[in-house]
Structure formats: structure tokens, C-alpha cells
Design a protein around this motif. Structure first.
Motif, PDB file in Angstrom:
ATOM      1  N   MET A 242       1.018  -1.182   0.030  1.00 48.89           N
ATOM      2  CA  MET A 242      -0.011   0.128   0.027  1.00 48.89           C
ATOM      3  C   MET A 242       0.632   1.239  -0.188  1.00 48.89           C
ATOM      4  O   MET A 242       0.586   2.334  -0.855  1.00 48.89           O
ATOM      5  N   VAL A 243       2.005   1.210   0.893  1.00 50.49           N
ATOM      6  CA  VAL A 243       2.758   2.480   0.786  1.00 50.49           C
ATOM      7  C   VAL A 243       3.541   2.737  -0.434  1.00 50.49           C
ATOM      8  O   VAL A 243       3.462   3.853  -1.082  1.00 50.49           O
ATOM      9  N   HIS A 244       4.039   1.477  -1.128  1.00 55.12           N
ATOM     10  CA  HIS A 244       4.331   1.702  -2.373  1.00 55.12           C
ATOM     11  C   HIS A 244       3.673   2.429  -3.594  1.00 55.12           C
ATOM     12  O   HIS A 244       4.037   2.967  -4.508  1.00 55.12           O
ATOM     13  N   GLU A 245       2.475   1.745  -3.304  1.00 56.21           N
ATOM     14  CA  GLU A 245       1.371   2.024  -4.477  1.00 56.21           C
ATOM     15  C   GLU A 245       1.135   3.533  -4.251  1.00 56.21           C
ATOM     16  O   GLU A 245       1.064   4.318  -5.314  1.00 56.21           O
ATOM     17  N   LEU A 246       0.760   4.211  -2.998  1.00 54.48           N
ATOM     18  CA  LEU A 246       0.317   5.477  -2.700  1.00 54.48           C
ATOM     19  C   LEU A 246       1.405   6.342  -2.320  1.00 54.48           C
ATOM     20  O   LEU A 246       1.206   7.547  -2.696  1.00 54.48           O
ATOM     21  N   LEU A 247       2.685   5.946  -2.002  1.00 50.01           N
ATOM     22  CA  LEU A 247       3.697   7.086  -1.847  1.00 50.01           C
ATOM     23  C   LEU A 247       4.963   6.841  -2.380  1.00 50.01           C
ATOM     24  O   LEU A 247       5.806   7.441  -2.482  1.00 50.01           O
ATOM     25  N   THR A 248       5.237   5.402  -2.680  1.00 51.74           N
ATOM     26  CA  THR A 248       6.235   4.784  -3.536  1.00 51.74           C
ATOM     27  C   THR A 248       7.604   4.865  -2.390  1.00 51.74           C
ATOM     28  O   THR A 248       8.029   5.629  -1.761  1.00 51.74           O
ATOM     29  N   ILE A 249       8.133   3.469  -2.577  1.00 53.54           N
ATOM     30  CA  ILE A 249       9.157   3.065  -1.727  1.00 53.54           C
ATOM     31  C   ILE A 249      10.559   2.875  -2.639  1.00 53.54           C
ATOM     32  O   ILE A 249      10.400   2.083  -3.574  1.00 53.54           O
ATOM     33  N   ASN A 250      11.430   3.771  -2.460  1.00 51.92           N
ATOM     34  CA  ASN A 250      12.652   3.752  -3.086  1.00 51.92           C
ATOM     35  C   ASN A 250      13.725   3.600  -2.216  1.00 51.92           C
ATOM     36  O   ASN A 250      14.185   4.202  -1.412  1.00 51.92           O
ATOM     37  N   ASN A 251      14.289   2.290  -2.379  1.00 52.11           N
ATOM     38  CA  ASN A 251      15.423   1.735  -1.383  1.00 52.11           C
ATOM     39  C   ASN A 251      15.253   1.806   0.049  1.00 52.11           C
ATOM     40  O   ASN A 251      15.834   2.673   0.731  1.00 52.11           O
ATOM     41  N   ASN A 252      13.740   1.273   0.227  1.00 57.89           N
ATOM     42  CA  ASN A 252      13.478   1.299   1.755  1.00 57.89           C
ATOM     43  C   ASN A 252      13.171   2.942   2.219  1.00 57.89           C
ATOM     44  O   ASN A 252      12.805   3.207   3.264  1.00 57.89           O
ATOM     45  N   ARG A 253      13.444   3.948   1.250  1.00 56.06           N
ATOM     46  CA  ARG A 253      12.841   5.289   1.847  1.00 56.06           C
ATOM     47  C   ARG A 253      11.392   5.719   1.158  1.00 56.06           C
ATOM     48  O   ARG A 253      11.269   5.560  -0.171  1.00 56.06           O
ATOM     49  N   VAL A 254      10.964   6.627   1.752  1.00 58.30           N
ATOM     50  CA  VAL A 254       9.492   6.882   1.320  1.00 58.30           C
ATOM     51  C   VAL A 254       9.544   8.629   1.575  1.00 58.30           C
ATOM     52  O   VAL A 254       9.808   8.854   2.710  1.00 58.30           O
ATOM     53  N   SER A 255       9.404   9.352   0.521  1.00 53.60           N
ATOM     54  CA  SER A 255       9.037  10.792   0.713  1.00 53.60           C
ATOM     55  C   SER A 255       7.853  11.338   0.926  1.00 53.60           C
ATOM     56  O   SER A 255       6.925  10.833   0.448  1.00 53.60           O
ATOM     57  N   LEU A 256       7.660  11.989   2.097  1.00 53.07           N
ATOM     58  CA  LEU A 256       6.600  12.629   2.531  1.00 53.07           C
ATOM     59  C   LEU A 256       6.783  14.006   2.526  1.00 53.07           C
ATOM     60  O   LEU A 256       5.809  14.897   2.951  1.00 53.07           O
ATOM     61  N   SER A 257       7.360  14.648   1.657  1.00 49.28           N
ATOM     62  CA  SER A 257       7.859  16.079   1.389  1.00 49.28           C
ATOM     63  C   SER A 257       6.542  16.748   1.173  1.00 49.28           C
ATOM     64  O   SER A 257       6.523  18.212   1.418  1.00 49.28           O
ATOM     65  N   GLY A 258       5.762  15.982   0.304  1.00 49.06           N
ATOM     66  CA  GLY A 258       4.584  16.817  -0.302  1.00 49.06           C
ATOM     67  C   GLY A 258       3.318  16.867   0.617  1.00 49.06           C
ATOM     68  O   GLY A 258       2.376  17.153   0.496  1.00 49.06           O
ATOM     69  N   THR A 259       3.444  16.209   1.732  1.00 50.48           N
ATOM     70  CA  THR A 259       2.515  16.025   2.735  1.00 50.48           C
ATOM     71  C   THR A 259       2.208  17.250   3.546  1.00 50.48           C
ATOM     72  O   THR A 259       3.230  17.546   4.454  1.00 50.48           O
ATOM     73  N   PRO A 260       1.062  17.725   3.688  1.00 48.33           N
ATOM     74  CA  PRO A 260       0.721  19.092   4.344  1.00 48.33           C
ATOM     75  C   PRO A 260       1.131  18.773   5.751  1.00 48.33           C
ATOM     76  O   PRO A 260       0.775  17.602   6.267  1.00 48.33           O
ATOM     77  N   GLY A 261       1.821  19.709   6.367  1.00 49.24           N
ATOM     78  CA  GLY A 261       2.061  19.855   8.083  1.00 49.24           C
ATOM     79  C   GLY A 261       3.025  18.947   8.317  1.00 49.24           C
ATOM     80  O   GLY A 261       3.220  18.703   9.762  1.00 49.24           O
ATOM     81  N   VAL A 262       3.939  18.112   7.573  1.00 54.06           N
ATOM     82  CA  VAL A 262       4.785  17.141   8.009  1.00 54.06           C
ATOM     83  C   VAL A 262       6.143  17.809   8.331  1.00 54.06           C
ATOM     84  O   VAL A 262       6.384  18.843   7.445  1.00 54.06           O
ATOM     85  N   SER A 263       6.824  17.559   9.475  1.00 53.32           N
ATOM     86  CA  SER A 263       7.902  18.336   9.782  1.00 53.32           C
ATOM     87  C   SER A 263       9.010  17.967   8.741  1.00 53.32           C
ATOM     88  O   SER A 263       9.232  16.824   8.105  1.00 53.32           O
ATOM     89  N   LYS A 264      10.186  18.879   8.805  1.00 48.47           N
ATOM     90  CA  LYS A 264      11.142  18.488   8.388  1.00 48.47           C
ATOM     91  C   LYS A 264      11.858  17.296   8.508  1.00 48.47           C
ATOM     92  O   LYS A 264      12.484  16.513   7.501  1.00 48.47           O
ATOM     93  N   GLU A 265      12.038  16.764   9.725  1.00 43.38           N
ATOM     94  CA  GLU A 265      12.542  15.521  10.016  1.00 43.38           C
ATOM     95  C   GLU A 265      11.892  14.403   9.400  1.00 43.38           C
ATOM     96  O   GLU A 265      12.350  13.292   9.304  1.00 43.38           O
ATOM     97  N   LEU A 266      10.493  14.478   9.136  1.00 44.99           N
ATOM     98  CA  LEU A 266       9.855  13.362   8.389  1.00 44.99           C
ATOM     99  C   LEU A 266       9.661  13.522   7.067  1.00 44.99           C
ATOM    100  O   LEU A 266       8.669  12.869   6.372  1.00 44.99           O
ATOM    101  N   SER A 267      10.157  14.549   6.231  1.00 43.37           N
ATOM    102  CA  SER A 267      10.066  14.644   4.771  1.00 43.37           C
ATOM    103  C   SER A 267      10.425  13.226   4.189  1.00 43.37           C
ATOM    104  O   SER A 267      10.036  13.323   3.076  1.00 43.37           O
ATOM    105  N   GLU A 268      11.374  12.763   4.661  1.00 41.52           N
ATOM    106  CA  GLU A 268      11.816  11.411   4.208  1.00 41.52           C
ATOM    107  C   GLU A 268      12.105  10.344   5.380  1.00 41.52           C
ATOM    108  O   GLU A 268      12.587  10.861   6.387  1.00 41.52           O
ATOM    109  N   VAL A 269      11.205   9.242   5.111  1.00 36.56           N
ATOM    110  CA  VAL A 269      11.354   8.111   6.319  1.00 36.56           C
ATOM    111  C   VAL A 269      11.868   6.869   5.712  1.00 36.56           C
ATOM    112  O   VAL A 269      11.676   6.632   4.632  1.00 36.56           O
TER     113      VAL A 269
END
Length: 579
Positions: A242-269
Motif C-alpha cells: 500500500m505504501v509503495h502504491e500510494l507513496l512509493t518506496i525507493n530503496n526503503n525510503r519514502v518521501s513525505l515532503s509533499g504531505t501537508p503539515g509534515v515536519s522537516k525530520e519526517l520529509s523522508e522516512v
């Protein structure tokens, strides 16, 4: 066979076999990804690795070395890397070099390195076979997003560089899990036959490396993505998929930079089962279970946080400091997973994905032309549905009903155009039919279920075991069950070389040209659980979600004149004004 354990063992060997003391780890872009898939940076540093460097970084050539440090070199044995390493050895930054290649290295290249090691700083050269990305214990990828070229609308071939990289990667997988398998391939796929023959040639050429004492027979089965174009198109409902389909997993990393209200620390998890117990425990859990488990994780965190609120003595401080790393890790995990699951929930609701997925599952699993057509038209007219989901529903319809006497592919495309769907998505429908229509498939992808199977599923649904969102089973599931039960036909999956087809393999490596999916990884996970005497590992040129799958097809046909396509009579109104 566990590909993560295999890669980890090599990394331990690399970091612990050299002399004790602080070390630098010098890698290239690809080997950096290989290592980071199984170890976090802090874990590597615990192995006396003081610094991580990239030999192919422009900044590295200008950096000054520390001659008292030892350098662990981990590179792919490419021509570029050999040249960069020769440059390094002519003017060494470090006092000693322990060189490890991720795959078989040519003797001529070893000679060239020796000639450039004028200061005799090289202490060791070894081959460690980890030339692939270990994603899950039973899942690996070559990380090749585009591996195909369409010559015309009837012939698809390997991209030459992708073929070479895939051969190397597959050989390293076999060496890392210590298997010398019989090779079978999908009969109607020249791509699969070519790969099988080339891997077999390499195994014969390097026979001394493959002289394993085989306690049980092993099998490499090479498949073609075109035989099942349905699975990569579907919305998913287990955590990793689900994460890969909706957010995309790239080498175990998921970018949340476009998510409203997400802190800088969580821009990539980072989502790694090796470094994150919650992710490991929930990786194949479904959407409903994940929500409940997130709540339990939060309750656990809140209970721990409350216990640390009162620090009234030296003993309290000592206890807090001792538990702080675990407390901090738990805190980070709670925040990360609440953020990820929250974003998944937002998108599911915003795009009405439950409604979309129900129709996707019906099309992929049942035969009901008029019912499916009605459902698709209803969703196309729903402006809450994303353009991409509307287009994918038409793709699924086109794949299932392209040969139906009353198919309405042109009419559905008209509706998409009126809705304002992009030319790109419209063209993807044609590309998909050219790539993986009925002419390209060997298997009966849409096998109509008999009454007994339907009745069984109906009663399973009543007992809560199944539901409308998990009706679909990837073709790979049936292929593997046939293989396990000795029913896989030799004429459909012939053997490379002179081997007997009667041998029953307990160790099975599946490789899908054109990319695997997390739904297929889930099927392998379930089959490993159901048949414990078998050990199945899945790999692919890439791990696809629907976006990357369509991108690969577009790329394959980018130089093909699509005005001469075979589906003109079905899709008469689509204009291709480019080659």
C-alpha cells in the motif's frame, strides 16, 4: 534461502576480516544502495567504520585522505569503477586498502589494479556476491526501472545494458545463496529464454564457483511480466504494498515532503524491517489491522512516556538515561508510522479508493462484461475519482475484454477524453494492449472460475476470511502451486540444457523480467508458510507500483510508430502524432 541474511553475512565478513581499527568504507552509487538496504548508517559505524565515501562523487577526488586509516573498498566490477580505483591507488588517500567486488571480476582487471598499486597499499582483493538489492528476506530486485525496448508493435527486446546487469545480478544471487539451479523459462518469451541461456552460460564458464554440495535440488524459473499485466495495476491493501502504491518506496525510503503539515525530520522516512520492529510485524498486515496496531503502539508509547514524567531522584535519572535510546526509538517509530498511515488514510478517503478497488477486484477476478462496464462508467462519471484510477479501470477492462464481441474500449476512451483525462493516460491504454494483450500472454490470465470455486469463495467471505478487496490472486500464485505439485508443463516452461524434468526442486528462485510486485511477494510469503518444506525467493528487474509499471511500458514504446498498431479497430479515435 534468505537474501537479506546473505548480504548481511558478506558485509560482516567485509567489515570484520580486516585488521582492527577505524576504517573508511569507499563505495559507488549502487553498492551504497546495496548496503543501505540491510544496514543503517549507525549500525555500520558500530563496526568501526568511521566514514562513508563515494568513489564516483565529484567531491571525493578533491578530498584529502587520512593515511593512518584503513580503507574498505566495496564496488561493482564495472569499467568505470576499475578506472576510478586505479586513479585512487596511484595516489592513495589511505594507508591500506581491502578491496571487495560485488561480483565476479575479470582477471585482466585484477592485473590492471596490481600494476597501478605502485605503493603496495592493497592488502586484499575478494569477490563478495551481493550485486543486488535485498528487499525482504524472500524478495530481491536489480533496481532496473527500464529494461525493455520495443522494436515495433510486435517485437519487444532487452535493453542491452539491462540484460548484462540482470545476468550479473542473478549470478550473484545464486552465488550468495549457494545454489547451482536447473533453469526453466516461460516458453513464449524470447526475453526469458535469452536470460536463461546467458545465466546458464555463465554458470558453466564459472563452474568452479558453482560447485556447491547441493543437499536438495534447486530451480531458477524465469518469467515475463507480460504474462500478468493485471497485478501491477491494482490498488493494494497490505502495509508494504500500500505504501509503495500510494507513496512509493525507493530503496526503503519514502518521501513525505509533499504531505501537508509534515515536519522537516519526517520529509523522508526509512521503512526497513531490519531496523524497525513495528514495520517488520506489520509488513504484510492489511489496512484494518494496521490501524489497530498503530493505536496499540501509541498506547505503549504513552504508557512509557507517562512513566518518565516524574524524575525525582538520581536513580530516576539513571533509569531514564539507560532507557533513553529505546525510548527515543519508540518515539520516532510512533511518529513515523502515525504519519505514514495517516497519509495513506487521507488518500484512501480523498480518492475513494475502496470504491475503486472493489471494481478493480471484480474485473480481475470475475467474468461479468455488462456488470463491469456499468461499474466503470459509473466511476468515470464520478469526479471524486482520480483520472489515473479511471484510466486504470479502462486498462483492466481492455485487458479482460479486448476479444469480447461487444467490447466498448472506444466508448470508454471517449468518456475518459470528455472527462479531461490526459493524452498520456489514454495512450497508456494502447501501449498496455500492445505490451501485454492476449497476443503476448502464454497463460490463461482470466480463467473463468467454476461453480465450486465461486461457492467456496462465497462461504469463505461469509466467515470473514476473504473479502471483496482480496479476491485477486496474482498469476504467480497459481504458477508456483503448479510447480510445487509437479504440474508445471514442460512445453510451457522448458528447461535450459540437458537436465531431467522429473527432479523436484525444494529451493525455488523466481525471477520476473519487467518487474515484480509486493502483491507477488505476499503470495510467495504465504506459499512459504503453507508449504514449509519448500523455500521460495522472488526477484525482478524492479519492484513495480502502477506508476512505474506504466512508465516502463511507455519507455519501451517511445521510438515505435504507433500509427501501425494492431489495435486500430478497437481504438480508432486515438491519434499518435509522434514516434
Amino acid at each position: 534461502m534468505n537474501v537479506i541474511s546473505a548480504v548481511k553475512a558478506y558485509i560482516v565478513k567485509m567489515t570484520e576480516e580486516s585488521e582492527p581499527g577505524m576504517k573508511v568504507l569507499l563505495m559507488d552509487k549502487e553498492t551504497t544502495s546495496i548496503v543501505s538496504m540491510v544496514y543503517g548508517q549507525s549500525e555500520i559505524q558500530q563496526k568501526e567504520v568511521f566514514l562513508l565515501e563515494r568513489i564516483d562523487s565529484p567531491n571525493y577526488s578533491n578530498s584529502t585522505g587520512l593515511r593512518y586509516l584503513k580503507c574498505l573498498v566495496f564496488l561493482r566490477p564495472t569499467q568505470q569503477n576499475i578506472e576510478l580505483l586505479c586513479t585512487e591507488l596511484r595516489n592513495p588517500k589511505y594507508g591500506a586498502y581491502y578491496i571487495y567486488f560485488s561480483n565476479i571480476v575479470a582477471k585482466a582487471d585484477i592485473k590492471i589494479l596490481a600494476e597501478n598499486d605502485e605503493q603496495e597499499v592493497v592488502k586484499e582483493v575478494q569477490e563478495l556476491y551481493m550485486d543486488y538489492l535485498a528487499v525482504n528476506p524472500h524478495l530481491f530486485s536489480m533496481g532496473i526501472p527500464m529494461c525493455l525496448n520495443a522494436i515495433n508493435t510486435t517485437e519487444i527486446t532487452w535493453n542491452h545494458a539491462a540484460l548484462q546487469r540482470t545476468i550479473q545480478g542473478l549470478v550473484s544471487v545464486l552465488l550468495s545463496v549457494k545454489k547451482s539451479p536447473i533453469i526453466r523459462y516461460q516458453a513464449n518469451s524470447k526475453l526469458a529464454k535469452d536470460l536463461g541461456n546467458r545465466v546458464d552460460e555463465t554458470m558453466n564458464k564459472e563452474s568452479s564457483l558453482f560447485a556447491f554440495d547441493q543437499s536438495g535440488h534447486s530451480l531458477l524459473l524465469i518469467l515475463d511480466r507480460r504474462d500478468d499485466p493485471i497485478t501491477p495495476l491494482l490498488n493494494q491493501w497490505t502495509y508494504q504494498a500500500m505504501v509503495h502504491e500510494l507513496l512509493t518506496i525507493n530503496n526503503n525510503r519514502v518521501s513525505l515532503s509533499g504531505t501537508p503539515g509534515v515536519s522537516k525530520e519526517l520529509s523522508e522516512v526509512v521503512l526497513s524491517a531490519e531496523q524497525d520492529d513495528f514495520y517488520k510485524d506489520n509488513i504484510v498486515k492489511n489496512y484494518g489491522e494496521i490501524g489497530q496496531n498503530i493505536k496499540e503502539l501509541m498506547d505503549k508509547f504513552q504508557a512509557k512516556a507517562k512513566s518518565h514524567q516524574k524524575i525525582e531522584s538520581i536513580a530516576d535519572m539513571k533509569n531514564f538515561v539507560e532507557s533513553y535510546p529505546q525510548f527515543k526509538k519508540l518515539s520516532g517509530n510512533v511518529t513515523k508510522h502515525v504519519t505514514v498511515v495517516g497519509e495513506l488514510s487521507t488518500r484512501v478517503n480523498k480518492y475513494h479508493l475502496l470504491e475503486v478497488s472493489e471494481v478493480e477486484q471484480e474485473i480481475s477476478s470475475q467474468n461479468d462484461h455488462s456488470g463491469h462496464l456499468s461499474s466503470i462508467k459509473k466511476l468515470i462519471h464520478n469526479d471524486k475519482i482520480r483520472h489515473t484510477d479511471a484510466a486504470k479501470l479502462v486498462m483492466l477492462y481492455a485487458l479482460r475484454y479486448q476479444n469480447h464481441s461487444n467490447n466498448e474500449i472506444p466508448g470508454l476512451i471517449d468518456l475518459l477524453e470528455k472527462r479531461g483525462v490526459s493524452d498520456k493516460l489514454i495512450k497508456d491504454i494502447i501501449y498496455l494492449l500492445e505490451y501485454a494483450g492476449s497476443h503476448a500472454r502464454q497463460s490463461n490470465l482470466f480463467n473463468v472460475e467454476n461453480a465450486v470455486k465461486i461457492t467456496k469463495r462465497f462461504f469463505k467471505g461469509l466467515s470473514g476470511v476473504d473479502n471483496v478487496f482480496t479476491q485477486h490472486k496474482p498469476l504467480l500464485h497459481d504458477t508456483l502451486e503448479d510447480l510445487i505439485k509437479g504440474r508445471l508443463r514442460d512445453n510451457l516452461y522448458p528447461i535450459v540444457g540437458n537436465h531431467s524434468s522429473g527432479i523436484r526442486a525444494l529451493d525455488i528462485i523466481i525471477f520476473i523480467i519487467g518487474g515484480a510486485t509486493y502483491e507477488e511477494s505476499l503470495a510467495v510469503h504465504n506459499l512459504n508458510s503453507s508449504y514449509p518444506s519448500f523455500n521460495i525467493v522472488l526477484g525482478g528487474t524492479n519492484i513495480h507500483n502502477s506508476s512505474s509499471f506504466l512508465d516502463e511500458i511507455e519507455n519501451a514504446f517511445r521510438n515505435v510508430d504507433m500509427t501501425k498498431r494492431r489495435h486500430t479497430r478497437h481504438i480508432r479515435n486515438v491519434k499518435f502524432d509522434f514516434k
